[in-house]
Scaffold this active site. Structure first.
Site, short mmCIF file in Angstrom:
data_model
loop_
_atom_site.label_atom_id
_atom_site.label_comp_id
_atom_site.label_asym_id
_atom_site.label_seq_id
_atom_site.Cartn_x
_atom_site.Cartn_y
_atom_site.Cartn_z
N ARG A 297 -3.28 -0.52 5.62
CA ARG A 297 -3.84 -1.67 4.79
C ARG A 297 -2.95 -2.99 4.71
O ARG A 297 -3.45 -3.96 4.78
CB ARG A 297 -4.50 -1.18 3.34
CG ARG A 297 -5.49 -0.04 3.52
CD ARG A 297 -5.89 0.76 2.23
NE ARG A 297 -4.52 1.51 1.88
CZ ARG A 297 -4.47 2.24 0.88
NH1 ARG A 297 -5.30 2.13 -0.30
NH2 ARG A 297 -3.30 3.01 0.77
N CYS B 112 0.90 -1.12 -0.16
CA CYS B 112 -0.18 0.14 0.10
C CYS B 112 0.90 1.19 -0.01
O CYS B 112 2.03 1.27 -0.35
CB CYS B 112 -0.80 0.04 1.26
SG CYS B 112 -0.15 -0.07 2.62
N ASP C 238 -8.30 3.89 1.42
CA ASP C 238 -7.43 3.93 2.54
C ASP C 238 -8.17 4.76 3.55
O ASP C 238 -8.68 5.59 3.47
CB ASP C 238 -6.28 5.18 1.95
CG ASP C 238 -4.96 5.35 2.95
OD1 ASP C 238 -5.09 4.90 3.95
OD2 ASP C 238 -4.21 6.01 2.40
#
Ligand code: 4NP
Length: 158
Positions: A13, A7, A123
């Site tokens: 994440r 990410c 996100d």
């Protein structure tokens, strides 16, 4: 099989994805190497975001020992599959690719559930605990599907 989760920050994440995939693989007795990394150097060497640690903890997954690192070119050689969370991550990885073969390893994580749709795991960094729970649930479903498909593959190749 070696899988890398990618990410931007590598504090929300992708560490969730690393921890969750590792737990599902262990539960299924599937030999899997899992790692994660990012592209933003601001949190280099840091533990995951507290909210990511907490959402994982609430689902029985401990990611508190993970540490932030950056994506590097050798990751194309070290991993069989590279899962990205969104289009920005995809483009960041693409910028580092040396050959079309490198990019054959790269896939949107959500494409495991929705092939070719290139949906993001949004996100949660600027969000709240609902956004972290949502990210966890999306990642969890995808990781369960990855393990399932690898077990099917393992069984059919025996
Ligand atoms: P992640 O979230 O990519 O899911 O880890 C982010 C965390 C930190 C930053 C960006 C995204 N940051 O810019 O510091």
């Amino acid at each position: 099989m070696k899988i890398l989760m990618v990410c931007l920050g590598n504090i929300c994440r992708s560490p969730i994805a690393e921890g969750v995939l590792r737990v599902h693989a262990l539960d299924a007795d599937l030999p899997l190497t899992v790692d994660s990394c990012g592209f933003e150097r601001y949190h280099l060497g840091d533990a995951p975001d507290k909210r990511a640690i907490n959402v994982c903890k609430s689902h029985g997954v401990d990611i508190s020992g993970l540490r932030q690192r950056l994506f590097k070119t050798e990751d194309f050689d070290r991993f069989d599959r590279i899962y990205v969370m969104d289009a920005n991550n995809f483009n960041d990885v693409k910028r580092m690719a040396r050959t079309p073969e490198d990019m054959k390893k790269v896939e949107f994580l959500m494409n495991v559930l929705h092939p070719n749709e290139n949906k993001p795991v949004p996100d949660p960094y600027y969000g709240d605990s609902f956004d972290f729970e949502n990210a966890f649930q999306l990642i969890d479903l995808a990781c369960r599907a990855i393990v399932k498909s690898l077990i099917v593959r393992q069984t059919s190749s025996k």
